[in-house]
Design a protein around this motif. Structure first.
Motif, PDB file in Angstrom:
ATOM      1  N   SER A  43      32.362 -18.387  28.129  1.00 27.75           N
ATOM      2  CA  SER A  43      33.612 -18.323  27.790  1.00 27.75           C
ATOM      3  C   SER A  43      34.575 -18.281  28.794  1.00 27.75           C
ATOM      4  O   SER A  43      34.642 -19.908  29.591  1.00 27.75           O
ATOM      5  CB  SER A  43      33.227 -17.212  27.860  1.00 27.75           C
ATOM      6  N   ASN A 130      32.875 -12.791  20.653  1.00 27.69           N
ATOM      7  CA  ASN A 130      33.719 -13.256  20.510  1.00 27.69           C
ATOM      8  C   ASN A 130      35.202 -13.220  22.261  1.00 27.69           C
ATOM      9  O   ASN A 130      36.280 -13.356  21.458  1.00 27.69           O
ATOM     10  CB  ASN A 130      34.894 -13.358  19.253  1.00 27.69           C
ATOM     11  N   THR A 164      29.759  -8.161  17.719  1.00 30.21           N
ATOM     12  CA  THR A 164      30.421  -8.586  17.347  1.00 30.21           C
ATOM     13  C   THR A 164      31.949  -7.081  16.274  1.00 30.21           C
ATOM     14  O   THR A 164      32.351  -6.779  15.834  1.00 30.21           O
ATOM     15  CB  THR A 164      30.581  -9.701  15.736  1.00 30.21           C
ATOM     16  N   LEU A 253      32.695 -18.398  15.102  1.00 25.01           N
ATOM     17  CA  LEU A 253      33.236 -18.560  16.229  1.00 25.01           C
ATOM     18  C   LEU A 253      34.694 -17.637  16.121  1.00 25.01           C
ATOM     19  O   LEU A 253      35.364 -17.240  15.309  1.00 25.01           O
ATOM     20  CB  LEU A 253      33.244 -19.382  17.789  1.00 25.01           C
ATOM     21  N   GLY A 254      35.210 -17.268  17.244  1.00 23.15           N
ATOM     22  CA  GLY A 254      36.545 -16.533  17.468  1.00 23.15           C
ATOM     23  C   GLY A 254      36.543 -15.490  17.246  1.00 23.15           C
ATOM     24  O   GLY A 254      35.452 -14.657  17.516  1.00 23.15           O
ATOM     25  N   SER A 255      37.767 -15.410  17.404  1.00 24.66           N
ATOM     26  CA  SER A 255      38.330 -13.442  17.308  1.00 24.66           C
ATOM     27  C   SER A 255      39.523 -13.165  16.507  1.00 24.66           C
ATOM     28  O   SER A 255      39.659 -13.283  15.426  1.00 24.66           O
ATOM     29  CB  SER A 255      38.454 -13.158  18.902  1.00 24.66           C
ATOM     30  N   TYR A 259      39.106 -16.815  13.214  1.00 22.24           N
ATOM     31  CA  TYR A 259      38.292 -17.263  13.244  1.00 22.24           C
ATOM     32  C   TYR A 259      38.203 -18.621  12.902  1.00 22.24           C
ATOM     33  O   TYR A 259      38.326 -18.943  12.132  1.00 22.24           O
ATOM     34  CB  TYR A 259      37.047 -16.654  12.369  1.00 22.24           C
ATOM     35  N   SER A 292      31.707 -21.240  22.498  1.00 21.95           N
ATOM     36  CA  SER A 292      32.669 -20.289  21.757  1.00 21.95           C
ATOM     37  C   SER A 292      34.354 -20.968  21.952  1.00 21.95           C
ATOM     38  O   SER A 292      34.322 -22.364  22.270  1.00 21.95           O
ATOM     39  CB  SER A 292      33.849 -19.709  23.403  1.00 21.95           C
ATOM     40  N   THR A 294      38.870 -20.479  21.865  1.00 19.95           N
ATOM     41  CA  THR A 294      39.834 -19.687  21.580  1.00 19.95           C
ATOM     42  C   THR A 294      41.018 -21.194  21.965  1.00 19.95           C
ATOM     43  O   THR A 294      41.267 -22.219  22.021  1.00 19.95           O
ATOM     44  CB  THR A 294      39.522 -19.067  23.334  1.00 19.95           C
TER      45      THR A 294
END
Length: 1010
Positions: A43, A130, A164, A253-255, A259, A292, A294
């Motif tokens: 992370s 994520n 998730t 991936l992502g939040s 994404y 990951s 970000t």
């Protein structure tokens, strides 16, 4: 291992290939070269203070854009040896949570402070794949964690492939191994009628949840499945059909709301709009094993964790570059000096290429590639010409289709043209050391102008409102064609000027190589400087549509607001330009100048600059300056280079022993740190002290509590005060700074003053007594001295009177002696008994010499001025007479015995004359035929003032007839004896000597003359 800084040019312009409009990116790696001990990065999460926290298989790290620091907390020493297996950010509080292994503990990072979170029976945090962490900071999640019946579902959640979980305003969605549940604010658990697999992924866009599983997308809103179809593009469809056994090249991936899809070596952003999921290409994946992604929204930067290579920082390239493969073309094609717009869709470079800015297609022009003047382009009547092989060529037709006669060059080499200018419909061209002007289609040398340039290398020529400016290697010249005058511009007589850019009437920029940038403002020259950047080589300046200046230099591309810059320059203050460099995507920091077109500006607002690696162009509105907006963290404070001070109760307690304070701080900034100015001061100081780097030292400040202010400001943001962080420092008072010390010091001082006064008074009285005694003593000495001075004055006065009398006596004696001489001469002359004049003069000479010897003996004496030593006198007299009568062989001996008799002048003169006469007679008559003999002279004192002179010789003696004849000598002896009042006995048959008895004459009564 990848290098620390690897510049990857993606979608670069290549030979004949169109450049896509997508952003380009550079990649910078954080790996073992930075100090990352373990390259498995699970992370990388940014906090709200501007730092990035990196979770690895061996500890946790903090990264600030320049420095990587492994967390080694003295409170939790085991952290540096733990695996970070879960890590996520609480979006409500900004805290970052992580779980360690093998110790299996939960920690929270809050404003760079790490604290362990105590976990009892119930869970305290739910992590997602994520990098989101749900905690009790949300009211709904607080209910979830307090409900014991959901603890089993939370435990089951940790076993699914993709964790998730998603949180909306009213529901918390939690994937299970084969189904999905939702928990609402009322504490109800809702099961969805969905048969799910372990590969289920939840995508959250706002309040909508999309369940991606088993080849389809199921929308959920407000805890219900929505009956609508969600369309997807081909790449997402490929993801939905993926095999869970091979996820290396296909992964989401992502939040929330952002994404990313890793697909066939590329990274795509997933966009949800109008019930449609699609992808947009971002950049090529920097590695295959991404864990990951970000994004730092404010910075436009992507942080990418990998399993084998550490963390990648992917930045957008802000600039476009026209660049060719030099292995396929001539190497000088990328050495760009002059680029001009032929039309709206065509730019042309003198290096030999054309470029279409709409299609982004670059085409090389190999025509006369090896003979080009790469610095010269000439626009003529909507046509553009390049210079090659001693001629001008149309860039479109490759023909010499101009309507004037090519200049008759003195030195016709292909690289000679350096500039052109149109002034009042007349074309001027510069070539090496010459300026040519067109007259009726013919180019002629302007001889008067060229003579003024005096063999200086000409770098160009520019038309201004009232004449021509000619930059040369040795000064800038102004030429007035109307008046035919040429002169050096005052203040720029020695610069290597290469570039002129008009700003307005009477105002011009002057770019120089090695001498920097100048502003000519209505006859006054101003040197342009920058507080932080070396501006010794400035090539070109362009102004964008928003009033900003872009300046190409040897050290990067600078930007500053024009209005503010002019104010600073006219006040002779330095600028604070924002610098773009290789870290911002430039292929080189070294731009080029010296050509006719070192920059370009189009009607659409595009700016371009020539460089050593191609042509850099961009739209200014797309190029963003990055302002520092983070926080400043004080890593440690060390006193006297040995002791670290720990912050307690929000302040640092500085001991009294501290002399030197060393500060080390960090701040998160992911672009060129040369664009930041860092300074510090205390709250009661007016002046900021600027520093470089991340540390500084200062001497101990005065005692008490003080606030240290540390400020970071970004260049070229004129209205930005910067970010200021404050730190409380409490300086412990030293013993001499305490109240008791000063109180005791005051008492001691007062006591010292009192004792000093008493001692002083006693000493003063003693000194007064001693002073009086001393005064009396000195008064007595002074009286004695006065008496002695008075006595000396009387003695001196008496001596002076005596000297005056003596002087009168000297004059009197001189007069007497002269009278004596005259008398003797007169008497001798009357007798007329000399055979010849020679004898007369000889005898006169001896008599005068006798008198002169008296005076010589007198002034040679140091004892008296009126008495002589008669012994010395007689010795001199005898020697003188002997010399006169040539008695040098010692034949006649003169025996002188006077007993050192001292006589005064009145006695010595007549006595000396008597002795002279007697000695002369003896030498002349007593020793004929070279007979030897003795002359005796005996003088003795027979009484106190009575003397006897006996003088004779052992010669033949006087004849009687001679004695009876009464010669002048005998007569003179008789007269002198009378003057002495002497008794004279002449020699006879019984006595052969003269005997003269006399008394010393009293000088005061001596007025007798012959």
């Amino acid at each position: 291992m990848k290098r620390l800084y690897a510049l990857l040019l993606i979608c670069a312009v290549q030979l004949g290939i169109a450049q896509p409009a997508a952003h380009q990116y550079t990649t910078k790696w954080v790996n073992s070269e930075n100090g990352l001990k373990q390259l498995i990065v699970r992370s990388c999460i940014p906090d709200d203070d501007g730092f990035v926290w990196i979770g690895t298989e061996l500890g946790i790290y903090r990264y600030d854009g320049a420095n990587l620091t492994q967390v080694k907390d003295t409170k939790y020493p085991a952290l540096s040896k733990q695996r970070i297996i879960r890590m996520g950010k609480d979006m409500h509080t900004g805290k970052i949570y992580f779980v360690t292994n093998p110790e299996c503990k939960l920690y929270a990072i809050n404003h760079n402070v790490i604290e362990q979170v105590t976990v009892e029976k119930l869970a305290k945090a739910i992590f997602t794949s994520n990098e989101i962490c749900f905690t009790e900071s949300d009211s709904l999640m607080k209910k979830v964690f307090s409900a014991e019946r959901i603890q089993k579902q939370i435990l089951d959640y940790t076993s699914v492939t993709f964790q998730t979980a998603s949180l909306t305003q009213n529901f918390f969605y939690l994937p299970q191994y084969d189904h999905l549940i939702a928990y609402n604010k009322n504490g109800e658990i809702r099961n969805f009628d969905l048969k799910c697999s372990s590969g289920m992924v939840l995508l959250q866009f706002g309040e909508d949840i999309l369940v991606a599983d088993q080849g389809k997308i199921t929308p959920i809103s407000e805890g219900k499945i929505i009956n609508k179809k969600i369309s997807v593009d081909e790449k997402i469809q490929s993801y939905l059909r993926r095999s869970l056994t091979n996820l290396s090249d296909l992964e989401i991936l992502g939040s929330k709301d952002r994404y990313y899809l890793k697909y066939k070596g590329g990274i795509y952003q997933i966009v949800y709009q109008n019930n449609h999921l699609r992808t947009e290409f971002l950049f090529k994946a920097p590695a295959a094993d991404i864990t990951s992604i970000t994004k730092l929204e404010d910075e436009g930067i992507y942080l990418i964790g990998t399993k084998t290579e550490g963390m990648a920082i992917v930045k957008p390239i802000l600039f476009n570059t026209v660049l060719f493969d030099e292995n396929k073309l001539n190497k000088s094609i990328n050495y760009c000096y002059a680029v001009a717009a032929v039309s709206k869709n065509k730019w042309y470079s003198a290096s030999g290429w054309s470029f279409n800015p709409e299609t982004r297609k670059a085409t090389p022009d190999q025509f006369l590639a090896d003979f080009r003047n790469t610095r010269f382009l000439l626009p003529v009547k909507n046509k553009l010409y390049f210079h090659a092989k001693n001629n001008l060529w149309n860039v479109n037709t490759r023909k010499n289709d101009y309507d004037f006669t090519y200049p008759d060059l003195i030195q016709p080499i292909y690289s000679g043209f350096s500039g052109y200018a149109y002034y009042k419909n007349r074309l001027y061209i510069t070539h090496l050391y010459m300026v040519y002007q067109s007259v009726d289609g013919q180019f002629k040398r302007t001889n008067g102008l060229n003579s003024k340039l005096a063999e200086r290398l000409i770098n160009g020529i520019y038309a201004v409102d009232n004449g021509l400016l000619i930059p040369t290697e040795k000064g800038l010249f102004f030429h007035s064609p109307e008046q035919g005058t040429t002169s050096l511009v005052k203040g720029l007589e020695h610069v290597n000027a290469r570039y002129i850019k008009p700003v307005g009437k009477g105002v011009y920029w002057v770019g120089c190589y090695g001498d920097g940038l100048f502003l000519m403002h209505h006859g006054t020259v101003y040197k342009v400087t920058d507080k932080n950047i070396d501006m010794d080589a400035v090539h070109a300046i362009e102004e964008d549509s928003e009033g900003n200046l872009w300046i190409s230099t040897n050290y990067g591309l600078l930007k500053t607001e024009k209005k503010s810059a002019l104010i600073h320059i006219l006040r002779r203050l330095p600028l604070a330009c924002y610098k773009f460099s290789k870290e911002d995507g430039l292929l080189t920091n070294e731009f080029n100048g010296g050509g006719t077109h070192p920059s370009l500006q189009t009607e659409s607002g595009i700016l371009g600059f020539t460089s050593m690696k191609g042509f850099v162009w961009f739209k200014p509105t797309d190029v963003r300056q990055h302002r520092f907006i983070g926080k400043i963290l004080l890593n440690n404070l060390v006193v006297n280079n040995t002791d670290t001070i720990i912050r307690q109760n929000n302040k640092y307690q500085i001991p009294s022993s501290a002399d030197v304070l060393s500060f080390n701080f960090s701040y998160g900034y992911y672009y060129n740190r040369e664009n930041l100015t860092i300074a510090y001061r205390f709250e009661d100081q007016d002046h900021w002290t600027e520093i470089k780097g991340n540390s500084f030292q200062m001497a101990r400040y005065r005692n008490g509590a003080h606030t240290l202010q540390l400020r970071i400001s970004t260049h070229s943001f004129s209205n930005d005060p910067g970010i200021t962080q404050t730190f409380r420092l409490d300086f412990e008072a030293r013993f001499y700074e305490t109240f008791w010390f000063w109180g005791l010091s005051f008492l001691l001082f007062a006591s010292f003053i009192y004792i000093s006064y008493q001692v002083g008074a006693m000493l003063r009285r003693k000194n007064e007594i001693q002073l009086k005694a001393r005064i009396n003593e000195k008064t007595a000495e002074l009286r004695e001295t006065v008496y002695e001075l008075e006595h000396s004055r009387s003695t001196v006065a008496q001596s002076l009177r005596e000297k005056e009398v003596l002087l009168k006596e000297v004059h009197h004696r001189v007069k007497n002696n002269l009278q004596l001489i005259i008398s003797m001469l007169n008497i001798q002359a009357r007798r007329k008994n000399y055979i010849d004049i020679e004898e007369f003069l000889q005898k006169s000479e001896t008599r005068i010499t006798t008198m002169a010897l008296i005076h010589r003996t007198l002034y040679q004496s140091e004892d008296s001025l009126d008495k002589i030593n008669f012994q010395l006198y007689l010795e001199g007299l005898a020697q003188s007479i002997s010399d006169t009568f040539e008695n040098n062989d010692g034949r006649i001996h003169i025996d002188i015995q006077t007993q050192n008799t001292i006589l005064n002048l009145s006695t010595a003169i007549p006595l000396g004359l008597i002795i002279n006469e007697l000695m002369t007679n003896s030498l002349k008559h007593a020793f004929p035929n070279n007979r030897q003999g003795v002359i005796s002279i005996h003088l003795q004192r027979i009484a106190s003032d009575r003397f006897e002179l006996i003088m004779g010789d052992n010669g033949i003696g006087f004849r009687n007839e001679k004695r009876r004849s009464k010669s002048f000598g005998l007569e003179l002896i008789s007269l002198l004896a009378q003057q002495l009042k002497a008794e004279v006995r002449m020699p006879d048959a019984d006595h052969r000597n003269y005997v003269i008895l006399f008394d010393e004459i009293d000088i005061r009564n001596d007025f007798t003359i012959l």
